[in-house]
Design a protein around this motif. Structure first.
Motif, short mmCIF file in Angstrom:
data_model
loop_
_atom_site.label_atom_id
_atom_site.label_comp_id
_atom_site.label_asym_id
_atom_site.label_seq_id
_atom_site.Cartn_x
_atom_site.Cartn_y
_atom_site.Cartn_z
N SER A 3 -110.50 41.00 61.32
CA SER A 3 -110.73 41.10 59.88
C SER A 3 -109.44 40.88 59.09
CB SER A 3 -111.33 42.46 59.53
OG SER A 3 -110.46 43.50 59.92
N TYR A 4 -109.57 40.23 57.95
CA TYR A 4 -108.47 40.06 56.99
C TYR A 4 -107.20 39.49 57.62
CZ TYR A 4 -111.33 42.80 53.74
OH TYR A 4 -112.34 43.23 52.92
N PRO A 5 -107.24 38.23 58.06
CA PRO A 5 -106.05 37.64 58.70
C PRO A 5 -105.01 37.14 57.70
CG PRO A 5 -107.86 36.07 58.70
CD PRO A 5 -108.40 37.33 58.09
N ALA A 6 -104.43 38.06 56.93
CA ALA A 6 -103.37 37.73 55.98
C ALA A 6 -102.65 39.03 55.64
CB ALA A 6 -103.93 37.07 54.72
N ARG A 48 -100.57 34.19 52.83
CA ARG A 48 -100.92 33.55 54.10
C ARG A 48 -99.81 33.77 55.12
NH1 ARG A 48 -104.50 28.71 53.93
NH2 ARG A 48 -103.10 27.94 55.53
N ILE A 49 -100.19 33.90 56.39
CA ILE A 49 -99.20 34.18 57.41
C ILE A 49 -98.55 32.91 57.97
CG2 ILE A 49 -100.38 36.29 58.06
CD1 ILE A 49 -101.37 34.90 60.58
N ASP A 50 -99.26 31.77 57.86
CA ASP A 50 -98.77 30.55 58.50
C ASP A 50 -97.75 29.80 57.65
OD1 ASP A 50 -100.70 29.98 56.66
OD2 ASP A 50 -101.81 28.57 57.93
N ASP A 51 -97.91 29.87 56.32
CA ASP A 51 -97.00 29.13 55.44
C ASP A 51 -96.47 29.98 54.28
OD1 ASP A 51 -99.26 29.33 53.87
OD2 ASP A 51 -99.80 27.22 54.05
N ALA A 52 -96.81 31.28 54.27
CA ALA A 52 -96.32 32.22 53.24
C ALA A 52 -96.73 31.83 51.83
CB ALA A 52 -94.80 32.40 53.34
N THR A 111 -110.63 34.06 48.67
CA THR A 111 -110.29 32.80 49.32
C THR A 111 -108.95 32.92 50.04
OG1 THR A 111 -110.00 30.42 48.96
CG2 THR A 111 -109.08 31.89 47.30
N TYR A 112 -108.74 32.00 50.99
CA TYR A 112 -107.42 31.85 51.61
C TYR A 112 -106.80 30.52 51.18
CZ TYR A 112 -108.72 35.71 54.71
OH TYR A 112 -109.10 36.93 55.21
N SER A 113 -107.46 29.81 50.27
CA SER A 113 -107.00 28.49 49.85
C SER A 113 -106.03 28.60 48.68
CB SER A 113 -108.19 27.61 49.45
OG SER A 113 -107.75 26.41 48.84
N PHE A 114 -104.82 28.09 48.87
CA PHE A 114 -103.84 28.10 47.78
C PHE A 114 -104.28 27.18 46.65
CE2 PHE A 114 -100.02 26.26 45.79
CZ PHE A 114 -99.40 27.43 45.34
N GLU A 115 -104.85 26.03 47.00
CA GLU A 115 -105.22 25.04 46.00
C GLU A 115 -106.50 25.41 45.24
OE1 GLU A 115 -102.52 23.51 48.92
OE2 GLU A 115 -104.53 24.37 49.19
N ILE A 173 -113.56 32.18 38.54
CA ILE A 173 -113.68 33.12 37.43
C ILE A 173 -114.43 34.40 37.82
CG2 ILE A 173 -114.59 33.43 35.10
CD1 ILE A 173 -112.12 31.64 35.28
N ARG A 174 -115.31 34.33 38.79
CA ARG A 174 -116.04 35.55 39.16
C ARG A 174 -115.09 36.63 39.68
NH1 ARG A 174 -119.01 35.04 44.96
NH2 ARG A 174 -117.47 33.79 46.07
#
Length: 454
Positions: free
Chosen positions: A69-72, A126-130, A138-142, A147-148
């Motif tokens: 769970s929660y890989p960050a 994020r752990i892979d690229d900080a 989300t885990y997406s930087f982009e 808005i929710r």
């Protein structure tokens, strides 16, 4: 009234240090908390998920829980757990400087139209690229910033950034880190930037958002829409400003120390004036989801924001709900007492999840310690009972028994449970119970009551 209060509660003031939990159960909780934190560590170059690369941040990270769970790295969950004494100074320094290095330095707009203000602190990293992810979901930087999850990032992370800094300096005695430069700005000035990024009501200095600039008030209810003056975040602001005041004193700046100390006391008074309801509970806000808030109320008692008669009234209301079985289940507690649900379809007025799931009516043990502390003001036996149920549930489901076990869980209902080996489900109760039951000393809880009478 003061004399009557003392006469009524004098026997409780003399309770021995074992008031809330037995030594055996406290020892068990300590060992379990340590095991969960150990399971939550992500070592350098360690890979914990097939969806992400290994930890490339240069040091150990602590995520919200073990297993998958929660890989960050979540700043909030770590900051809330740093007072356990189970996280090394080397680990603390790495996570503090990582958080500071990902602070947002200029106003940005996301692809969804939400805003990342200057001074914002990442919700998770994020752990892979900080890369910093400022918004939940989300885990997406982009692609972050739907808005929710708010028109701006959660508001509590900026205040928890101050808390993690304060804890590191207090534990390490390393004042020099406050002057350390991070992209041309000292760590201490980054704390000031973080504080300025939290929107406030200029009339009372409480944290405030409208529907048009809503940010999550507290990440443990990021699926809930809450607007107006915000109670939990304002208590966090009171704590953060008190900590900044103390750090100014450490730096030898008495003028700013006194200035912020006065501001903290003003915020403390305004929290009570704005949010206190006739039944003793603090409501979560002044606009959407302005309901009696168990977590805010109990935490306000624990931090001393609610004191004297107000704390006693809050204790009586929470004890009544516990006895009526509208508050707790297996030693965990709801955000909202069931009889205070907004209607029969939802616990909170604004929610993106169904009633009796997740943050909209499930039971969480993250707040169990605060609630037991509050209950003990008037009904210590009930407080003990809540803690006994909490410990019994942990023992039954203890994740160390094997893959078929998952306690401590993030939250659960009578039918379901989610996210095993969840850190704050034990790290927060452990800190409260440790501070309230120090063997050979009078419990902190008693000292706080006595101080509130002065």
């Amino acid at each position: 009234m003061r004399l009557l209060f003392l006469l009524i509660f004098f026997p409780f003031l003399q309770i021995h240090a074992q008031a809330l939990i037995s030594q055996a159960d406290l020892h068990y909780l300590k060992e379990l908390t340590q095991a969960v934190i150990d399971s939550s560590r992500i070592l350098p170059n360690q890979r914990i998920s097939t969806d992400f690369g290994p930890n490339q941040t240069g040091g150990t990270l602590i995520r919200p829980g073990g297993r998958s769970s929660y890989p960050a790295f979540w700043t909030r969950d770590y900051a809330m757990s740093v007072g356990t004494g189970m996280i090394t100074l080397e680990e603390q320094k790495h996570m503090l400087l990582l958080t500071a290095s990902t602070q947002n330095d200029e106003i940005k707009k996301t692809v969804h139209g939400s805003i990342i203000p200057q001074g914002a602190i990442a919700d998770h990293i994020r752990i892979d690229d900080a890369k910093p992810i400022y918004f939940p979901g989300t885990y997406s930087f982009e692609n972050q910033g739907e808005i929710r999850w708010g028109h701006q990032p959660p508001l509590d992370d900026m205040l928890y950034f101050i808390h993690m800094t304060y804890e590191y300096v207090k534990q390490s005695k390393d004042l020099s880190i406050l002057d350390q430069q991070i992209r041309g700005i000292s760590l201490f000035n980054r704390l000031i930037l973080a504080l300025k990024a939290v929107p406030e009501n200029p009339s009372n200095q409480l944290v405030h958002v409208e529907a048009s600039n809503r940010g999550v008030d507290f990440g443990f209810r990021d699926a809930i829409h809450i607007t107006g003056d915000l109670c939990f975040t304002s208590i966090l602001k009171y704590q953060a400003i008190s900590q900044l005041s103390e750090m100014y004193q450490w730096k030898g700046n008495q003028m700013e120390h006194q200035k912020l100390k006065t501001l903290a006391n003003t915020i403390k008074r305004n929290i009570v004036q704005v949010f206190l309801e006739p039944n003793g509970m603090l409501k979560a806000s002044t606009s959407m989801s302005a309901q009696a808030d168990v977590w805010s109320t109990a935490w306000a008692v624990y931090t001393g924001v609610l004191s004297k008669d107000n704390a006693i009234q809050a204790s009586q209301r929470i004890c009544q709900s516990y006895q009526n079985k509208t508050l707790a289940y297996r030693g965990a507690v709801r955000h909202v007492i069931r009889t205070d649900d907004f209607n029969d379809k939802t616990a909170w007025e604004g929610s993106i999840v169904k009633k009796d799931t997740y943050q909209n009516g499930a039971y969480w043990s993250t707040a169990t310690g605060w609630v037991a502390y509050t209950m003990a003001l008037t009904q210590p036996t009930l407080a003990q009972q809540l803690i006994q149920e909490f410990i019994a549930d942990l023992r039954t489901g203890d994740f160390r028994q094997g893959r078929g076990f998952g306690a401590p869980w993030e939250c659960f209902t009578e039918r379901d449970q989610q996210n095993p080996v969840y850190m704050t489900s034990v790290s927060i109760p452990y800190q409260v119970l440790l501070n309230s039951t120090i063997s050979g000393k009078k419990p902190t809880i008693h000292r706080r009551i006595k101080n509130s009478l002065n």
